[in-house]
Enzyme design. Sequence first.
Site, PDB file in Angstrom:
ATOM      1  N   ARG A  22       0.821  -1.214   0.000  1.00 25.81           N
ATOM      2  CA  ARG A  22       0.000   0.000   0.000  1.00 25.81           C
ATOM      3  C   ARG A  22       0.852   1.259   0.000  1.00 25.81           C
ATOM      4  NH1 ARG A  22      -2.133  -3.638  -1.131  1.00 25.81           N
ATOM      5  NH2 ARG A  22      -4.081  -4.595  -0.454  1.00 25.81           N
ATOM      6  N   SER A  61     -11.415   0.410   3.059  1.00 29.43           N
ATOM      7  CA  SER A  61     -10.560  -0.003   4.174  1.00 29.43           C
ATOM      8  C   SER A  61      -9.866   1.217   4.771  1.00 29.43           C
ATOM      9  CB  SER A  61      -9.511  -1.016   3.700  1.00 29.43           C
ATOM     10  OG  SER A  61     -10.141  -2.176   3.205  1.00 29.43           O
ATOM     11  N   GLU A 116      -5.031   4.068   6.097  1.00 25.66           N
ATOM     12  CA  GLU A 116      -4.832   3.893   4.665  1.00 25.66           C
ATOM     13  C   GLU A 116      -5.217   5.140   3.859  1.00 25.66           C
ATOM     14  OE1 GLU A 116      -6.239   0.753   1.229  1.00 25.66           O
ATOM     15  OE2 GLU A 116      -5.684  -0.006   3.201  1.00 25.66           O
TER      16      GLU A 116
END
Length: 357
Positions: free
Chosen positions: A180, A250, A345
């Site tokens: 990520r 998320s 995130e």
Amino acid sequence: MNMRFNTDDVFAQRIESSIQENVSLATYNTFRFNYSAEYFAIAESLDSLKALLAWANHFQLTVTMIGGGSNLLISADVSGLVILNRLTGISAREHSGNLVSLTVAAGESWHQVVKYAVEQKWYGIENLALIPGTTGAAPVQNIGAYGVEIKDVLARVQVINRNTGDVYWINGRDCGFSYRDSFFKGMWKDVFFITSVELSLKKQAELLLSYGGLSESIGERPSLQAVFDTVCRVRSEKLPDPVVLANSGSFFKNPIVSQAQHSELKERFPNLVSFPFEEGFKLAAGWLIDQAGWRGKQYKGVGVYEKQALVLVNHSETNAAALLELEAKIKRSVLEMYSVELEREPVQLPLCRESQQ
């Protein structure tokens, strides 16, 4: 607008007239927080994007590029120029062997790109279906699902230099991809904006079904279309549609721990959900949050989604204050319970300017 170019160029004047002041960003972020952009414009072509960057440079303004707004946490008004990426276009080049090069402009919907590839019977991104946001955001965040990440198929990325307006291609292997993360999220965030990507897909390939119980969900007759349909169905069942319930997908990354810390946690929590990852283990952040008692909880006008504790939702708030408080409470409780620190995130604005999603 009081700020003006000293130029007689007709195109520059047209671009300048398209720049708006004090525009609400509520419809441009999926949390729907109602903060404003000092200046706002839409880039529908490379030429218009170059002109907008030149305008911002002329007046020494910061620049923030956004796309679908599905990976943003806007927590204050954004100074400088906010550019909405609406660059469009898809083209494909089939090679004599098994490869297909698919070039996609950064403003295209990522899910529609996946759908298009599946319809053409091209393999490689079917596991990444129904991930919200634009194609230009995919490399920034190195999006991933069901054992596949965008870096696995990314041949190269076209970028525009924010300071010079120069446009060029960067090889995917040089983008600093990790879980990520990428250079676009870190050292390149103030220099490069993504304008297009080139994906390397295959005409025939093995389906990747080993992650997240995908093979059990598909059944006995897996196919490219079946994988796409199953991923869409499973994601729809687990994750809220941001059009219906405001969220950014998320909210926390799955934390990565060492083998020693994993062994200690496994001894204390035998049902710990984890997966081998590089030199250590990746923990399921949703499971940690769920076990800490947060799933389905509401806090002021925000909360934790009842079907997936990894997702924070906004029921009624117009600003991010309550969500930031809830985030802090969740992180603190997970740290106290597991000695594991959760990392957000979504990209927070205006503290940083790295996301295009």
